[in-house]
Design a protein around this motif. Structure first.
Motif, short mmCIF file in Angstrom:
data_model
loop_
_atom_site.label_atom_id
_atom_site.label_comp_id
_atom_site.label_asym_id
_atom_site.label_seq_id
_atom_site.Cartn_x
_atom_site.Cartn_y
_atom_site.Cartn_z
N THR A 1 0.84 -1.20 0.00
CA THR A 1 0.00 0.00 0.00
C THR A 1 0.87 1.24 0.00
O THR A 1 1.87 1.32 0.72
CB THR A 1 -0.92 0.03 1.23
OG1 THR A 1 -1.82 -1.09 1.17
CG2 THR A 1 -1.74 1.32 1.27
N LEU B 1 -6.07 11.27 -4.70
CA LEU B 1 -5.89 9.85 -4.43
C LEU B 1 -5.16 9.70 -3.09
O LEU B 1 -4.03 10.16 -2.93
CB LEU B 1 -5.07 9.20 -5.55
CG LEU B 1 -4.83 7.70 -5.45
CD1 LEU B 1 -6.14 6.95 -5.32
CD2 LEU B 1 -4.06 7.22 -6.69
N VAL C 1 -3.27 3.59 -2.38
CA VAL C 1 -3.36 2.57 -3.41
C VAL C 1 -2.86 1.26 -2.81
O VAL C 1 -1.77 1.21 -2.23
CB VAL C 1 -2.48 2.91 -4.64
CG1 VAL C 1 -2.53 1.79 -5.66
CG2 VAL C 1 -2.93 4.21 -5.27
N ALA D 1 2.49 0.16 -6.44
CA ALA D 1 1.73 1.03 -5.54
C ALA D 1 2.21 2.48 -5.67
O ALA D 1 1.40 3.42 -5.70
CB ALA D 1 1.86 0.54 -4.10
N LEU E 1 1.24 3.85 -9.34
CA LEU E 1 -0.18 4.16 -9.48
C LEU E 1 -0.56 5.39 -8.65
O LEU E 1 -1.46 6.15 -9.02
CB LEU E 1 -1.01 2.96 -9.07
CG LEU E 1 -0.85 1.73 -9.98
CD1 LEU E 1 -1.57 0.52 -9.39
CD2 LEU E 1 -1.38 2.02 -11.39
N THR E 2 0.14 5.58 -7.52
CA THR E 2 -0.11 6.78 -6.72
C THR E 2 0.29 8.03 -7.49
O THR E 2 -0.41 9.05 -7.47
CB THR E 2 0.66 6.71 -5.40
OG1 THR E 2 0.22 5.57 -4.65
CG2 THR E 2 0.44 7.95 -4.56
N GLY F 1 -4.11 6.24 -13.16
CA GLY F 1 -3.75 5.04 -12.42
C GLY F 1 -4.77 3.94 -12.57
O GLY F 1 -4.41 2.77 -12.78
N VAL G 1 -6.24 -4.02 -7.80
CA VAL G 1 -5.86 -2.80 -7.09
C VAL G 1 -7.08 -2.16 -6.44
O VAL G 1 -8.16 -2.10 -7.03
CB VAL G 1 -5.21 -1.76 -8.04
CG1 VAL G 1 -4.72 -0.54 -7.26
CG2 VAL G 1 -4.05 -2.39 -8.82
N PHE H 1 -8.11 1.48 -5.02
CA PHE H 1 -7.81 2.90 -4.92
C PHE H 1 -8.79 3.52 -3.92
O PHE H 1 -9.98 3.22 -3.95
CB PHE H 1 -8.00 3.61 -6.27
CG PHE H 1 -7.09 3.14 -7.37
CD1 PHE H 1 -5.91 3.82 -7.66
CD2 PHE H 1 -7.42 2.02 -8.14
CE1 PHE H 1 -5.08 3.40 -8.68
CE2 PHE H 1 -6.60 1.59 -9.16
CZ PHE H 1 -5.42 2.27 -9.44
#
Length: 342
Positions: free
Chosen positions: A243, A274, A277, A291, A294-295, A302, A313, A315
Motif C-alpha cells: 500500500t 488519491l 493505493v 503502488a 499508481l499513486t 492510475g 488494485v 484505490f
C-alpha cells in the motif's frame, strides 16, 4: 491377554506422540527486528530445517545483503557507489541489485516516467530521502535544477553492467522493501517452511495458512491523518500486498499538505485526491513499485493503467463525502472469491 495389555498403552503412547508432533507443526512462531529504517517480522508454522536461531540469522543476513546493495543511506553500499561514480563509469552490479534495477527501469518505461528510478534528487530535495527533513517547499529554481538530473532513459543497464552517465542518482526505496519481503520468503522456503506471513515496513507476502488451516488476514488502513482505522480486511492466499498513501509521510505548511510521493514529471509532490493505493501481486517487489507508480499516476491515469494491465488494485480517493473506493475488476474478483469461501 498380556499382548493386549501391552498394545493398549503403546497405542495411547503413539497417539500422544502424533498429537504432540501435530501441535508442534501447528504452533505459530514469530521473529522480528529492525531493517531499512523500519522493521521486519516473520510469522510461520512448522520447524525450520536448522532450528529457529539459525533461521533468524539467515533472515537477518538476507536483509543485510539487500541493505548493503541498495541503500541510499549507506555511503558504502553498491547503490551509493554507483550514484557517486564519475561519468562513464561502468559498474558490475550484484545479481539481486541488477534484478531490482531492471524491474524498476521496465516500470519506468511502462508508465512513461510517472515511475522513475532516477527520482532520487527530487526525493532528497523535498526532504524525504537521506538528507535532513524539511518543513517548507524548496525554491522553484532548485526544483528545476533537480529535474535536469532526472531521467530513467539516461541509465544504461546491460545484464549486470550499469553505466553512470554522470550526475544520475538512482533511488530504489520504492521497490527495495518489497524485494526484501520476497528475499525473506525465499529464505523460509529454503528452510522448509511453507506456511508464513512476511512483512517489511508494511509490505507483506503470505504463503499457505495459519495454524489449523486458518487464512492469513491483513487489514487495509483507512487513509486518514492521525487515525488508525480499518478500511477493509483481506485474506491473503499465496500473494503479496503493498500500500502507498499520503497520510503518514508528509509535511505541512500554511495548511497545505506536501506528500512524500513526488511526480518525477513535474518535480513536485502529487496534488490529486488519491489517498492510497493497495496492490496485490505474486511478487512483493512489483506490488511495492506498482503502488508508488499508481499513486503518481492518480485516480484517472492510475485506474486506467491498472485496468489495462489487469491488476488487482484498490484505490481510495478523498471526496467531500469522505473516502471513496475504486476497485479494479481483478480486485473485485478477489473479494468475490473470498466471499464464497467458508
Amino acid at each position: 491377554m498380556k499382548s493386549r495389555l501391552f498394545l493398549i498403552p503403546f497405542t495411547l503412547l503413539l497417539l500422544l506422540i502424533l498429537s504432540a508432533c501435530d501441535d508442534a507443526q501447528q504452533r505459530l512462531s514469530a521473529l522480528s527486528g529492525p531493517t531499512m529504517g523500519t522493521t521486519w517480522s516473520v510469522k510461520f508454522t512448522g520447524s525450520p530445517r536448522d532450528g529457529i536461531p539459525a533461521l533468524k540469522t539467515e533472515l537477518e543476513a538476507a536483509l543485510e545483503q539487500v541493505n548493503q546493495e541498495m541503500s541510499t543511506y549507506r555511503p558504502d553500499s553498491d547503490l551509493s557507489r554507483f550514484n557517486q561514480a564519475e561519468a562513464g563509469t561502468v559498474q558490475t552490479l550484484p545479481e539481486d541489485f541488477a534484478k531490482v534495477l531492471a524491474a524498476a527501469l521496465k516500470l519506468s518505461g511502462d508508465t512513461n516516467g510517472a515511475y522513475d528510478v532516477t527520482v532520487g534528487p527530487l526525493v532528497n530535495l523535498w526532504g524525504f530521502g537521506p538528507d535532513p527533513d524539511r518543513f517548507e517547499p524548496p525554491a522553484d529554481e532548485d526544483v528545476q535544477a533537480a529535474l535536469k538530473r532526472i531521467g530513467w532513459q539516461r541509465l544504461t543497464l546491460q545484464g549486470r553492467e550499469a553505466t553512470q552517465p554522470g550526475g544520475l542518482y538512482v533511488d530504489l526505496s520504492s521497490i527495495a522493501k518489497g524485494f526484501g519481503v520476497d528475499k525473506l520468503a525465499g529464505v523460509l522456503k529454503e528452510a522448509g517452511i511453507s506456511n508464513y506471513l512476511v512483512e517489511v515496513g508494511g509490505e507483506l507476502v503470505a504463503s499457505g495458512t495459519k495454524p489449523y488451516g486458518q487464512p492469513w488476514r491483513v487489514a487495509i488502513e483507512r487513509p486518514e491523518v492521525g487515525k488508525r482505522e480499518v478500511e477493509k480486511v483481506l485474506k491473503l492466499h499465496d500473494i503479496a500486498i503493498a500500500t502507498s498513501g499520503d497520510y503518514r509521510n508528509f509535511f505541512e505548511e500554511d495548511g497545505k499538505l506536501f506528500s512524500h510521493t513526488i511526480d518525477p514529471r513535474t518535480g513536485y509532490p502529487v496534488t490529486h485526491h488519491l489517498a492510497s493505493v493497495t496492490v496485490l501481486h505474486k511478487s512483493c517487489m512489483m506490488a511495492d513499485a506498482l503502488a508508488t507508480a499508481l499513486t503518481v499516476l492518480g485516480p484517472e491515469e492510475g485506474v486506467a493503467f491498472a485496468r489495462e494491465h489487469e491488476l488487482p488494485v484498490l484505490f481510495i480517493v478523498r471526496t467531500n463525502e469522505g473516502p471513496k473506493e475504486i476497485l479494479t475488476p481483478a480486485f473485485q474478483a478477489v473479494l468475490d472469491s473470498q466471499k464464497q469461501e467458508k
